[in-house]
Design an enzyme around this catalytic site. Structure first.
Site, mmCIF file in Angstrom:
data_model
loop_
_atom_site.group_PDB
_atom_site.id
_atom_site.type_symbol
_atom_site.label_atom_id
_atom_site.label_comp_id
_atom_site.label_asym_id
_atom_site.label_seq_id
_atom_site.Cartn_x
_atom_site.Cartn_y
_atom_site.Cartn_z
ATOM 1 N N ARG A 141 45.234 26.572 45.348
ATOM 2 C CA ARG A 141 45.725 27.845 44.787
ATOM 3 C C ARG A 141 45.260 28.933 45.750
ATOM 4 O O ARG A 141 44.052 29.215 45.851
ATOM 5 C CB ARG A 141 45.177 28.071 43.385
ATOM 6 C CG ARG A 141 45.406 29.479 42.897
ATOM 7 C CD ARG A 141 45.168 29.671 41.417
ATOM 8 N NE ARG A 141 46.261 29.132 40.634
ATOM 9 C CZ ARG A 141 46.509 29.483 39.362
ATOM 10 N NH1 ARG A 141 45.753 30.366 38.754
ATOM 11 N NH2 ARG A 141 47.515 28.946 38.702
ATOM 12 N N HIS A 157 55.176 29.001 42.450
ATOM 13 C CA HIS A 157 54.336 28.267 41.492
ATOM 14 C C HIS A 157 55.134 27.045 41.000
ATOM 15 O O HIS A 157 55.533 26.965 39.835
ATOM 16 C CB HIS A 157 53.985 29.212 40.333
ATOM 17 C CG HIS A 157 52.824 28.771 39.501
ATOM 18 N ND1 HIS A 157 52.060 27.653 39.791
ATOM 19 C CD2 HIS A 157 52.285 29.302 38.360
ATOM 20 C CE1 HIS A 157 51.114 27.526 38.874
ATOM 21 N NE2 HIS A 157 51.225 28.503 37.995
ATOM 22 N N GLN A 198 54.247 24.945 37.753
ATOM 23 C CA GLN A 198 54.532 25.655 36.510
ATOM 24 C C GLN A 198 55.995 25.445 36.091
ATOM 25 O O GLN A 198 56.287 25.108 34.946
ATOM 26 C CB GLN A 198 54.269 27.163 36.723
ATOM 27 C CG GLN A 198 54.602 28.018 35.535
ATOM 28 C CD GLN A 198 53.622 27.810 34.395
ATOM 29 O OE1 GLN A 198 52.427 27.904 34.584
ATOM 30 N NE2 GLN A 198 54.131 27.512 33.199
ATOM 31 N N ASP A 248 56.523 36.914 32.641
ATOM 32 C CA ASP A 248 55.264 36.689 33.365
ATOM 33 C C ASP A 248 54.550 38.049 33.417
ATOM 34 O O ASP A 248 55.175 39.088 33.177
ATOM 35 C CB ASP A 248 55.599 36.159 34.777
ATOM 36 C CG ASP A 248 54.377 35.870 35.627
ATOM 37 O OD1 ASP A 248 53.260 35.785 35.068
ATOM 38 O OD2 ASP A 248 54.528 35.730 36.856
ATOM 39 N N CYS A 262 54.418 31.836 31.280
ATOM 40 C CA CYS A 262 53.579 30.871 31.983
ATOM 41 C C CYS A 262 52.105 31.015 31.594
ATOM 42 O O CYS A 262 51.325 30.095 31.784
ATOM 43 C CB CYS A 262 53.751 31.010 33.484
ATOM 44 S SG CYS A 262 53.499 32.691 34.061
ATOM 45 N N ARG A 307 51.768 21.296 31.344
ATOM 46 C CA ARG A 307 51.217 21.336 32.697
ATOM 47 C C ARG A 307 50.451 20.037 32.964
ATOM 48 O O ARG A 307 50.540 19.450 34.045
ATOM 49 C CB ARG A 307 50.263 22.543 32.861
ATOM 50 C CG ARG A 307 50.922 23.902 32.752
ATOM 51 C CD ARG A 307 51.858 24.154 33.921
ATOM 52 N NE ARG A 307 51.196 24.034 35.197
ATOM 53 C CZ ARG A 307 50.473 24.998 35.779
ATOM 54 N NH1 ARG A 307 50.339 26.173 35.187
ATOM 55 N NH2 ARG A 307 49.894 24.811 36.957
HETATM 56 N N1 CP Z 1 50.037 29.413 34.229
HETATM 57 C C1 CP Z 1 48.970 29.246 35.002
HETATM 58 O O1 CP Z 1 49.082 28.893 36.171
HETATM 59 O O2 CP Z 1 47.780 29.491 34.414
HETATM 60 P P1 CP Z 1 46.385 29.602 35.156
HETATM 61 O O3 CP Z 1 46.473 30.783 36.066
HETATM 62 O O4 CP Z 1 45.377 29.779 34.070
HETATM 63 O O5 CP Z 1 46.144 28.368 35.942
HETATM 64 N N1 NVA Z 2 52.499 35.848 38.531
HETATM 65 C C1 NVA Z 2 51.261 35.407 37.985
HETATM 66 C C2 NVA Z 2 51.348 34.000 37.533
HETATM 67 C C3 NVA Z 2 50.119 33.485 36.840
HETATM 68 C C4 NVA Z 2 50.231 32.046 36.456
HETATM 69 C C5 NVA Z 2 50.167 35.558 39.020
HETATM 70 O O1 NVA Z 2 50.415 35.235 40.185
HETATM 71 O O2 NVA Z 2 49.077 36.013 38.689
#
Ligand code: CP
Ligand code: NVA
Length: 636
Positions: free
Chosen positions: A398, A425, A428, A517, A557, A585
């Site tokens: 990540r 992502h 997701q 989101d 999400c 997930r």
């Molecule tokens: N939706 C999602 O990716 O959640 P987190 O940021 O908690 O991993």
């Molecule tokens: N767009 C959001 C998604 C979180 C899962 C972010 O990048 O923080």
């Protein structure tokens, strides 16, 4: 691992649900037709399939019986290019045997097992219209090829609840009767019925290379194996008939060993399968067709999930099916495998679902936060990639900058999975598509309204729209529209209808899914005040929901900022599936990990491919650093 009877029975459930109401055509022949016990077990298997709601159609051979009768009658059997030369007298023995004794014996066995078989041949109600078959100028006498199948009648028979058992004999418009190769007849019948599956019961395990079973065969690979004379003899018409069927609407073809008891059930109801499955579309993701020991960078990419562009529709469907299977299984396909999680941003769902998923699959994992690693700071991205590859079987990352993810993958010799970057992502959206399917909405005409920032999550939806047909309407304020390159990629694929709108109400109109989101993504915290103003009109609330389809799903999400992009009355309404998304997930990522890392298995992962991948990387030249770092040279 030994499974209890209950586990075995419940593990069949996803397959039963998947195949109920679909049609399977089975070419029955060879050894499976000669041994008394095998005959009985085949009759039971076919009956079981019928009883659980699959429309079973059997097309049988019987060449040995024809030869036996001909010999008894003092006739000589003559073969031209592997096919029986069929003169008038031979044709009579063919009809007597195939449409007579052989056909009736199969019918009797199935009916004794509790099935409702009806024996017919291609002459009955002109089921198979045929014409003379004369390949490359050979004269085979009264050997025919299929011109037309009376699918309407066959469907009427199926709808009446019986199991047609068909002898491969055809008739020309002028009444001339022809002997037809059973593989080709089965393929033509499967095409005419738009069968879900076509099975060829053979006398080998499937397609073998150096004694090893090829679990999945694609067109490219089969051409190569034919050139190398590895696919040869009687296997060639079967494989050709398989690709002909796939090109004309049959979803999958399986070559399985008829000489092994219950191979049919094992192929259908177990996730490993037993024979060779033949698929039309090249699988892109975790491509099991690759057995090369030297992987180019392009080949390595098939084992990374950096974004959804690496997946085909077949891959996505296979992944969802594997998810169904793993949900009901405690299989440990990751035993002995280690996964490293490298996270520069916070996470609840992604981190925990990966860690728990790896553990449930029998593997081990280690979470690293950026503070401990200093990716690109304490040491170069390339060096981190090489070191982690030597300890792990997979890196789940990540990161902020997607280019760093690309660099990490470039310099890793193990699969790299995108656990979110500023650009996309993918995990997701795979879980979200699975959730939509779970709620019965993954149907033609699906309309998804994405309301909010056109960044990472919206980008992955666009990539999904280039795989799966849908109507995707993204409503975002000016300046927050998706990346034009990703939008162009999705639009140009021509798979889906895509709209970029300013007005969320137009997007929400009759939508099946309203998706949102956060307005301020991780890393954008300094812009929060400004964003709250800009996005005010892009809130998912009860009012917006009234514009959508009455049974629309509300999706997010997560994490959610209640009162900003979504109100509690929408998020906690009966429409909301946000916590299913979160749970999925875990299930979907287990399928991703299994696809990429599991050893062996039909259509999932490939041990040989990974051995090759590891072997080749030790031979690779030292990779280029991601960013050419300034090196200080100390002169003595
Ligand atoms: N939706 C999602 O990716 O959640 P987190 O940021 O908690 O991993
Ligand atoms: N767009 C959001 C998604 C979180 C899962 C972010 O990048 O923080």
């Amino acid at each position: 691992m030994i499974q209890t009877k209950e586990e075995i029975l419940t593990s069949a459930l996803p397959y039963i649900q998947r195949y109920e109401g679909t049609t399977f055509v089975i070419k029955y022949g060879g050894a499976a037709m000669m041994d008394e016990l095998l005959k009985e077990s085949f009759a039971k298997d076919a009956t079981l399939l019928k009883k659980i709601g699959i429309n079973v159609v059997i097309v049988h051979g019987g060449g040995n019986e024809v030869t036996e009768l001909s010999t008894k009658l003092g006739m000589e059997s003559r073969f031209v290019g592997g096919q029986r030369y069929t003169d008038e007298a031979t044709l009579k023995t063919v009809v007597m045997t195939l449409a007579g004794s052989v056909n009736k014996e199969i019918v009797a066995l199935i009916n004794r097992a509790g099935g409702s078989a009806v024996g017919i041949c291609g002459i009955d109600n002109t089921l198979i219209t045929a014409k003379k078959f004369a390949p490359k100028g050979y004269d085979l006498g009264l050997v025919g090829q299929v011109e037309k199948v009376n699918a309407e009648w066959l469907n009427t028979l199926i709808a009446s609840g019986v199991m047609p058992v068909i002898a491969p004999i055809g008739v020309a418009e002028n009444g001339e009767i022809y002997n037809i190769n059973a593989d080709l007849a089965a393929s033509a019948i499967a095409q005419a019925l738009g069968a879900e599956k076509l099975f060829f019961l053979t006398d080998t395990e499937g397609v073998l290379v150096d004694g090893e079973l090829v679990p999945t065969l694609t067109n490219t690979r089969s051409q190569q194996l034919m050139k190398e004379n590895i696919i040869n003899g009687g296997m060639i018409p079967k494989v050709n008939a398989a690709f002909d069927a796939l090109a004309n609407g049959v979803k999958k073809v399986h070559l399985i060993n008829g000489a092994a008891k219950h191979s049919l059930l094992l192929e259908i109801f177990t996730h490993e399968g037993v024979g060779t499955q033949i698929i039309r579309e090249e699988k892109v993701f975790g491509n099991p067709a690759i057995i090369s020991t030297t992987h180019s960078k392009e080949e390595k990419r098939k084992y990374d999930l950096l974004d959804l562009t690496v997946m085909s529709k077949q891959d996505v469907e296979d992944l969802m099916h594997l998810t169904d299977v793993l949900k009901h299984s405690d299989a440990k396909p990751l035993t002995g495998k280690h996964v490293t999680l490298l996270f520069q941003k916070p996470s609840l769902r992604t981190r925990v679902s990966f860690e728990v998923g790896v553990s449930q699959l029998g593997g081990t994992s280690l979470y690293l936060s950026n503070e401990g690693i200093g990716l690109g700071e304490r040491e170069s991205v390339a060096d981190v990639a090489r070191v982690l590859s030597s300890y792990s079987d997979c890196i789940v990352a990540r990161l902020f900058d997607h280019n760093i993810l690309l660099a990490l993958a470039e310099h890793s010799s193990v699969p790299v999975i995108n656990a979110l970057t500023d650009r996309s992502h993918p995990c997701q959206i795979l879980a979200d598509l699975y959730t939509i399917r779970q709620h019965g909405k993954l149907t033609p005409g699906l309309k998804i309204a994405f309301v909010g920032d056109g960044n990472n999550v919206a980008h992955s939806w666009l990539e999904m729209a280039a795989i799966y047909p849908m109507h995707l309407a993204i409503a975002a304020p000016a300046g927050y529209h998706p990346d034009p390159a990703i939008l162009a990629y999705a639009t140009e694929s021509g798979i889906s209808t895509i709209e970029i709108l300013d007005d969320p109400r137009i997007a929400a109109d009759s939508a099946d899914v309203i998706y949102t989101d956060v307005w301020t993504s991780m890393g954008q915290e300094s812009e929060q005040a400004a964003r709250t103003q800009v996005f005010k009109a892009y809130q998912v609330n009860r009012k917006l929901l009234t514009l959508a389809h009455p049974n629309a799903l509300v999706m997010h999400c997560l994490p959610a900022h209640r009162g900003e992009e979504i109100t509690s009355d929408a998020m906690d309404s009966a429409h909301s599936v946000v916590f299913d998304q979160a749970e999925n997930r875990l299930h979907v990522q287990k399928a991703i990990l299994t696809t990429l890392l599991a050893d062996g298995g039909a259509g999932i992962g490939n041990a040989n491919a990974f051995d090759g991948l590891h072997a080749s990387t030790t031979m690779r030249p030292v990779p280029q650093l991601y960013e050419q770092e300034q090196e200080t040279i100390y002169h003595s």
